[in-house]
Design a protein around this motif. Structure first.
Motif, PDB file in Angstrom:
ATOM      1  N   GLU A   7       0.825  -1.201   0.000  1.00 63.05           N
ATOM      2  CA  GLU A   7       0.000   0.000   0.000  1.00 63.05           C
ATOM      3  C   GLU A   7       0.863   1.257   0.000  1.00 63.05           C
ATOM      4  N   PHE A   8       1.960   1.241   0.767  1.00 58.29           N
ATOM      5  CA  PHE A   8       2.838   2.405   0.815  1.00 58.29           C
ATOM      6  C   PHE A   8       3.429   2.649  -0.575  1.00 58.29           C
ATOM      7  N   MET A   9       3.803   1.568  -1.229  1.00 62.57           N
ATOM      8  CA  MET A   9       4.319   1.687  -2.590  1.00 62.57           C
ATOM      9  C   MET A   9       3.259   2.314  -3.486  1.00 62.57           C
ATOM     10  N   GLU A  10       2.021   1.870  -3.342  1.00 64.29           N
ATOM     11  CA  GLU A  10       0.948   2.420  -4.173  1.00 64.29           C
ATOM     12  C   GLU A  10       0.721   3.900  -3.888  1.00 64.29           C
ATOM     13  N   MET A  11       0.914   4.303  -2.618  1.00 63.88           N
ATOM     14  CA  MET A  11       0.800   5.722  -2.289  1.00 63.88           C
ATOM     15  C   MET A  11       1.881   6.511  -3.029  1.00 63.88           C
ATOM     16  N   LEU A  12       3.076   5.950  -3.069  1.00 62.50           N
ATOM     17  CA  LEU A  12       4.193   6.652  -3.697  1.00 62.50           C
ATOM     18  C   LEU A  12       4.100   6.658  -5.216  1.00 62.50           C
ATOM     19  N   THR A  13       3.421   5.671  -5.788  1.00 62.22           N
ATOM     20  CA  THR A  13       3.320   5.612  -7.246  1.00 62.22           C
ATOM     21  C   THR A  13       2.011   6.208  -7.743  1.00 62.22           C
ATOM     22  N   GLY A  14       1.165   6.696  -6.837  1.00 64.99           N
ATOM     23  CA  GLY A  14      -0.061   7.347  -7.267  1.00 64.99           C
ATOM     24  C   GLY A  14      -1.213   6.389  -7.500  1.00 64.99           C
ATOM     25  N   ARG A  72      11.705   7.924 -10.321  1.00 64.96           N
ATOM     26  CA  ARG A  72      11.444   6.676 -11.018  1.00 64.96           C
ATOM     27  C   ARG A  72      10.983   5.638 -10.003  1.00 64.96           C
ATOM     28  N   THR A  73      10.123   4.724 -10.464  1.00 64.47           N
ATOM     29  CA  THR A  73       9.581   3.731  -9.539  1.00 64.47           C
ATOM     30  C   THR A  73       9.597   2.345 -10.167  1.00 64.47           C
ATOM     31  N   LEU A  74       9.809   1.354  -9.346  1.00 61.49           N
ATOM     32  CA  LEU A  74       9.659  -0.027  -9.782  1.00 61.49           C
ATOM     33  C   LEU A  74       8.763  -0.738  -8.777  1.00 61.49           C
ATOM     34  N   PRO A  75       7.458  -0.792  -9.066  1.00 65.35           N
ATOM     35  CA  PRO A  75       6.568  -1.458  -8.116  1.00 65.35           C
ATOM     36  C   PRO A  75       6.703  -2.977  -8.204  1.00 65.35           C
ATOM     37  N   ASN A  99       1.655  -3.664 -12.582  1.00 70.39           N
ATOM     38  CA  ASN A  99       1.666  -2.316 -12.030  1.00 70.39           C
ATOM     39  C   ASN A  99       2.456  -1.303 -12.836  1.00 70.39           C
ATOM     40  N   ALA A 100       3.297  -1.764 -13.764  1.00 73.51           N
ATOM     41  CA  ALA A 100       4.151  -0.801 -14.452  1.00 73.51           C
ATOM     42  C   ALA A 100       4.258  -1.062 -15.948  1.00 73.51           C
ATOM     43  N   CYS A 101       3.384  -1.888 -16.489  1.00 73.32           N
ATOM     44  CA  CYS A 101       3.455  -2.181 -17.915  1.00 73.32           C
ATOM     45  C   CYS A 101       2.067  -2.177 -18.524  1.00 73.32           C
ATOM     46  N   ALA A 102       2.025  -1.989 -19.836  1.00 74.67           N
ATOM     47  CA  ALA A 102       0.811  -2.284 -20.598  1.00 74.67           C
ATOM     48  C   ALA A 102       1.094  -3.629 -21.260  1.00 74.67           C
ATOM     49  N   PRO A 103       0.554  -4.719 -20.685  1.00 71.76           N
ATOM     50  CA  PRO A 103       1.022  -6.060 -21.053  1.00 71.76           C
ATOM     51  C   PRO A 103       1.018  -6.369 -22.544  1.00 71.76           C
ATOM     52  N   SER A 146      10.489  -1.715  -5.198  1.00 75.96           N
ATOM     53  CA  SER A 146       9.923  -2.721  -4.322  1.00 75.96           C
ATOM     54  C   SER A 146      10.308  -4.100  -4.841  1.00 75.96           C
ATOM     55  N   ASN A 147      10.901  -4.907  -4.000  1.00 75.62           N
ATOM     56  CA  ASN A 147      11.319  -6.269  -4.371  1.00 75.62           C
ATOM     57  C   ASN A 147      11.941  -6.362  -5.761  1.00 75.62           C
ATOM     58  N   PRO A 148      13.038  -5.615  -6.004  1.00 76.15           N
ATOM     59  CA  PRO A 148      13.562  -5.541  -7.366  1.00 76.15           C
ATOM     60  C   PRO A 148      14.110  -6.862  -7.885  1.00 76.15           C
TER      61      PRO A 148
END
Lengths: 307, 523
Positions: free
Chosen positions: B311-318, B347-350, B356-360, B443-445
């Motif tokens: 959830e914290f990650m989601e807060m940071l990524t909007g 830059r973010t890596l969720p 969460n970070a791609c258009a599949p 997050s969990n890179p």
């Protein structure tokens, strides 16, 4: 002819209207519940409804039997459903696009074949006077219930029972919720979806027959006022539950009867506005039941709109 | 009928002995499995260890009849048992629990169990079925609520239900494919404890695919290790140390030493003050009172998964709106919009980057261009925006980054969803780590990556830090946190409960805070 019952005329007229107007909603939405529970959306039910109305009327006129007309409408609906189901089973086919094209095809074909039947008068479906106990004519009129309405209630109950306690029902829900799980069980999702769409089409066809064979009770190009499309919204409102779909159909029917009911007591101001009630209700319902944060609860997981 | 009862009572004999003899599987010229012979004694929990691509999945798929082995055979209860398809495997009493749930989410637990039976009745008498299920549950060491839809169950309960389903279907040999990958450590211990108990009671035999040494030591009786399709080690768990098992898994490969760290922290880049947001369930709140990340430092947030990191990650990524409080980057308010991220070089890596970070379904090149497609040049800080897409440049850039980050793909035009998890991770990292980066939130890179890729990615993160990037790292891997971080924070029950400079961090103290035993004033 009419006893004066004052302001009571409005609720009585709405009740009667709800029962009369709701039947096509009920059939189309039950059909759509069945189809969507299997993981497909058939937006073409509006076309199926109109074609069902035409074919039902035509066969009833030619054969002299309203029930043969209903049967013909169901058959025509099955064919449309089958077509939708088969096309959507091809790879990379979008069920919504197919639905819209079938909707146009259905209404187009109905208009094309239906021109010959605008004039002739076909036999009507029978209705049961459930208002015999009252001597208020308005109430008696309101409670003249068509047999199809009662069949619709039985079908809703049957469908709810089927989804809960039969193998077919559970399999339908498995297929609608998770194609992977269905495959893992050795089921063939496409086959089940085709069957569900075809049956759903039959329901919509019967809904159409009700329009032309009972209320309003004649075939014309303007016979449907979008019931087939609104029924799809109604299914979402009813959370894919047949029993709730029945109540929702009554509600939509009641909204549709609001305009005529108010007119009957002499309120003519904003007349067209009241006629828009079902459409406003559709819009309102969709907004009220939407949420920006979560997917609609109860939605089958394989529906293309919820994926 | 009686068939229903029959399906639920394990046939006499209980746990099955299963053995593979010289199992070999070739795909064209590639040998995925090379002469693997493993004997799994009845009533034991046998762990199958190996890195990604070591052949574990191939082996169990051969056993379950999904693949037909090129040579070798399967012995069940001492007899040769040809398995042509999964149905035959089921008939022999073999069952598999997949890594991802195969339950139907909207059906209740009871409905899932009944419909999974091949002899499910046409009309289901729910009163009788429920009674039979209750009776079945009563015989089991653990139970799940029968009347609730599966979607309402916690991950641990779903996993238990998957195992119960296999038992309900009368399976006596279970393959568990990374059964704890979606569970919290507590849930994992509980589920595996029950599985172990069932084995010890002689009800079932279990073959468990896993990555986690801890689980092997705590629950397994025997272990087999695969590497590049070969069986490279085997033995009783009691006789083997973690180091020995790791050596078997990795072979001679040695891990490169962690990248050097230089420079000192500078100005505060990210400041989170009193940020509050609802958690996944909507019942509790995630509340980060005061968090600062400076330029040139890595702040690691440790914690057991499910304690609010996501959830914290989601807060940071909007992806998750704040109820109150706020975030600042370089002194300006930050609302996690794309524009702000570009202006401030964030830059973010969720986690789960594909979701969460791609258009599949868009291509690798297009996905790599997400940060820069509408900007002139490489899309760095303050680049003017451009109306037209420069397809050629997108492709060129994509190709350069794919090569630079060793993303394995058939072409940059392939949809990114077609890539393996590790390669998606690398492609997104390539996008996020290129250009100037002032703040990197990850997050969990290294989740699900092999050893070589892990050290490469950690080196890149360290290089970014050394170049003056502020890095906020969330990870469930404590070793990763300790290797990379300058400061370590612990998140528990949606709050930051502990902070310590990495040099002074010790694992037992961190562990007790992660487990929710805080000494401070936090409830």
């Amino acid at each position: 002819m009419s006893t004066d019952i004052g302001a009571w005329a409005v609720p009585v007229a709405i009740l009667g209207g709800a029962i009369r107007v709701s039947t096509p909603f009920l059939f189309v939405s039950l059909g759509e519940v069945l189809t969507e529970r299997s993981g497909r959306i058939n937006l073409g039910l509006e076309g199926t409804l109109v074609f069902g109305a035409m074919s039902g009327y035509a066969v009833a006129y030619l054969s002299g039997s309203a029930w043969l007309g209903v049967l013909a409408a169901a058959l025509a609906g099955t064919l449309f459903g089958l077509l939708h189901g088969l096309i959507c089973s091809l790879p990379k086919v979008n069920d919504i696009a197919v639905g819209i094209s079938l909707m146009l095809l259905g209404t187009g074909l109905a208009f094309f074949f239906g021109t010959a039947f605008v004039q002739p008068v076909a036999p009507h479906l029978p209705s049961i006077p459930l208002g015999w106990w009252s001597d208020i004519p308005q109430l008696q009129a309101a409670l003249r219930v068509n047999v199809l309405f009662l069949i619709g209630i039985v079908l809703a109950l049957l469908l709810a029972w089927m989804l809960k306690t039969t193998r077919v029902g559970l399999i339908l829900r498995v297929v609608g919720d998770s194609t992977d799980a269905a495959r893992a069980m050795g089921l063939r999702p496409n086959l089940i979806r085709i069957a569900a769409t075809a049956t759903g089409g039959a329901f919509a066809g019967v809904g159409g027959a009700y329009l032309s064979l009972f209320y309003p009770g004649s075939w014309s190009e303007g016979i449907s006022s979008g019931q087939g499309l609104m029924a799809v919204a109604l299914v979402i409102f009813a959370r894919w539950d047949p029993i709730k779909a029945f109540w929702a159909a009554l509600l939509f029917g009641g909204a549709g009867a609001l305009g005529p009911a108010l007119q009957s007591v002499g309120i003519a101001k904003g007349y067209y506005l009241y006629y828009a009630a079902p459409y406003v209700l559709t819009l309102g319902v969709l907004i009220a039941t939407s949420s920006p944060n979560r997917a609609t609860t109860g939605a089958p997981g394989e529906l293309s709109i919820t994926k | 009928m009686t068939a229903a009862l029959h399906a639920k009572t394990p046939a006499p004999g209980g746990a099955l002995a299963v053995e593979t003899v010289g199992m070999t599987m070739r795909f064209g010229g590639f040998t995925a499995l090379d002469d693997v012979s493993i004997r799994i004694a009845p009533g034991t929990l046998h762990a199958l260890l190996g890195e990604n691509g070591a052949g574990k999945s191939t082996l169990v798929k051969c056993m379950m009849g999904f693949y037909h082995a090129s040579s070798g055979q399967l012995m069940v209860a001492g007899r040769e048992a040809p398995v042509a398809d999964p149905r035959q495997a089921h008939a022999l009493g073999l069952g598999m629990v997949y890594q991802h749930f195969t339950l139907v989410p909207s059906l209740t637990a009871a409905e899932n169990l009944v419909i999974s039976r091949e002899d499910a009745p046409r009309v289901i008498d729910w009163r009788r079925e429920t009674a039979a299920l209750e009776e079945f549950m009563a015989r089991m060491p653990f139970r799940v609520p029968l009347g609730q839809p599966v979607s309402a169950l916690a991950a641990g309960e779903k996993q238990k239900l998957e195992i119960l389903k296999q038992l309900y279907l009368g399976r006596r040999f279970l393959i568990l494919d990374e059964p704890t990958s979606v569970l919290t450590p507590d849930e994992a211990d509980e589920v595996l404890g029950h599985v172990k108990a069932l084995c010890s009671a002689g009800e079932i035999t279990v073959l468990m695919i896993t990555h986690k040494f801890r689980e092997v030591t705590a629950f397994a009786d025997d272990v087999s290790v695969l590497r590049r399709g070969r069986l490279v080690g085997q033995g009783r768990v009691a006789d083997l140390s973690h180091a020995r098992m790791a050596a078997m898994m990795m072979g001679e490969a040695t891990l490169p030493a962690p990248a050097a760290r230089h420079g000192t922290p500078g100005e505060v880049v990210l400041a989170v003050e009193g940020a509050v947001a609802p958690d996944r369930s909507g019942l509790k709140e995630i509340s980060v009172d005061d968090l600062k990340v400076r330029a040139g430092e890595i702040v690691g947030i440790a914690g057991i998964s499910g304690n609010g990191q996501m959830e914290f990650m989601e807060m940071l990524t909007g992806q998750r709106a704040l109820i109150s409080g706020g975030m600042q980057v370089n002194g300006t308010p930050y609302h996690a919009t794309r524009g702000e991220q570009r202006r401030l070089a964030i830059r973010t890596l969720p986690e789960e980057p594909l979701r969460n970070a791609c258009a599949p379904r868009m291509s690798v090149a297009e996905n790599i261009a997400f940060r820069s497609f509408d900007a002139k040049g490489a899309g760095g800080k303050g680049a003017p925006s451009s109306f037209w897409l420069n397809r050629r440049q997108m492709r060129k850039r994509g190709e350069a980054l794919v090569a630079g980050f060793k993303v394995r793909t058939t072409s940059v035009d392939a949809p990114i969803a077609a890539l393996s998890g590790g390669n998606v991770q690398r492609a997104v990292l390539a996008r996020e780590l290129s250009g100037d980066v002032d703040l990197l939130i990850i997050s969990n890179p290294c989740f699900g990556l092999d050893f070589a890729a892990v050290s490469e990615i950690r080196t890149r993160i360290m290089a970014a830090r050394n170049a003056g990037t502020a890095v906020l790292l969330m990870s469930e891997d404590l070793d990763e946190i300790l290797e990379l971080s300058d400061r370590v924070l612990v998140m528990s029950e949606g709050r930051i409960v502990y902070e310590v400079p990495a040099a002074e961090a010790d694992i037992p103290t961190l562990g007790s805070h992660m487990g929710g035993h805080h000494m401070g004033g936090h409830a």
